[in-house]
Design a protein around this motif. Sequence first.
Motif, short mmCIF file in Angstrom:
data_model
loop_
_atom_site.label_atom_id
_atom_site.label_comp_id
_atom_site.label_asym_id
_atom_site.label_seq_id
_atom_site.Cartn_x
_atom_site.Cartn_y
_atom_site.Cartn_z
N GLU A 38 0.82 -1.20 0.00
CA GLU A 38 0.00 0.00 0.00
C GLU A 38 0.86 1.26 0.00
OE1 GLU A 38 -2.79 1.21 -0.57
OE2 GLU A 38 -2.58 3.16 0.39
N ASN A 56 1.16 4.02 -2.90
CA ASN A 56 0.89 5.43 -2.62
C ASN A 56 1.97 6.34 -3.19
OD1 ASN A 56 -1.55 5.33 -1.41
ND2 ASN A 56 -0.82 5.82 0.66
N ARG A 69 -7.27 13.65 1.99
CA ARG A 69 -8.29 12.87 2.69
C ARG A 69 -7.91 11.40 2.71
NH1 ARG A 69 -13.27 14.04 -0.09
NH2 ARG A 69 -12.77 16.21 0.29
N GLY A 81 -7.86 7.61 2.40
CA GLY A 81 -8.65 6.68 1.61
C GLY A 81 -8.66 5.31 2.28
N LEU A 82 -9.05 4.32 1.51
CA LEU A 82 -9.10 2.95 2.02
C LEU A 82 -7.70 2.49 2.46
CD1 LEU A 82 -10.97 0.53 2.43
CD2 LEU A 82 -10.42 -0.17 0.09
N GLY A 83 -6.69 2.93 1.69
CA GLY A 83 -5.32 2.51 1.99
C GLY A 83 -4.90 2.89 3.40
N THR A 84 -5.21 4.13 3.79
CA THR A 84 -4.84 4.58 5.14
C THR A 84 -5.52 3.71 6.19
OG1 THR A 84 -4.48 6.85 4.40
CG2 THR A 84 -4.93 6.55 6.73
N SER A 85 -6.80 3.40 5.98
CA SER A 85 -7.54 2.57 6.96
C SER A 85 -6.92 1.18 7.05
CB SER A 85 -9.00 2.39 6.55
OG SER A 85 -9.55 3.60 6.23
N ILE A 86 -6.53 0.63 5.90
CA ILE A 86 -5.95 -0.73 5.90
C ILE A 86 -4.62 -0.73 6.65
CG2 ILE A 86 -4.93 -2.51 4.42
CD1 ILE A 86 -7.14 -1.81 2.36
N GLU A 105 -3.56 1.40 8.91
CA GLU A 105 -3.81 1.64 10.34
C GLU A 105 -4.29 0.35 11.02
OE1 GLU A 105 -3.39 4.22 12.28
OE2 GLU A 105 -3.02 5.89 10.91
#
Length: 128
Positions: free
Chosen positions: A33, A37, A81, A83-88, A90
Amino acid sequence: MIHDPEQLSLDVTADESVVKPNVSVSLGLIVTELVINALKHAFPDGRTGKIVVDYHARGPNWSLSVTDNGVGMPQDPADARPGLGTSIVEALARQLDAVVQVAAAHPGTAVTVARSQIAAVRPTAEAV
Ligand SMILES: Nc1ncnc2c1ncn2[C@@H]1O[C@H](COP(=O)(O)OP(=O)(O)OP(=O)(O)O)[C@@H](O)[C@H]1O
Ligand SMILES: [Mg+2]
């Protein structure tokens, strides 16, 4: 993924440490990820640059970083903002008892995911 090494290079340094299979899968997902990025966001308009991945461990602690020398995170929070990548990233870091830090690399961005547990100190016989 990188067509022209003259334009973008990817350097990886890692020590010889060994981790459990489930940890290595999570580390792999995090690296993927973060490198995507950097490829997607750090080098717009054919900008040249470098991505460096580093992993090293000491006992139960380890540090994984992905650093680029690109344009840096957007100044305007609206453009950065999560995205999904940051949530994954984290969520995986939380599972691994690690913390994610995003820093400006002047130029570029450095993302470090690190597990730094303080070793339990057993009292010595003399101290008891
Ligand atoms: N290496 C980087 N350089 C510059 N900007 C970055 C970098 N990494 C992330 N960003 C910025 O942070 C934002 C959030 O990243 P995130 O990975 O959460 O989402 P995304 O990459 O846009 O989408 P997704 O990961 O869901 O495909 C990005 O849209 C981008 O603006
Ligand atoms: Mg992403």
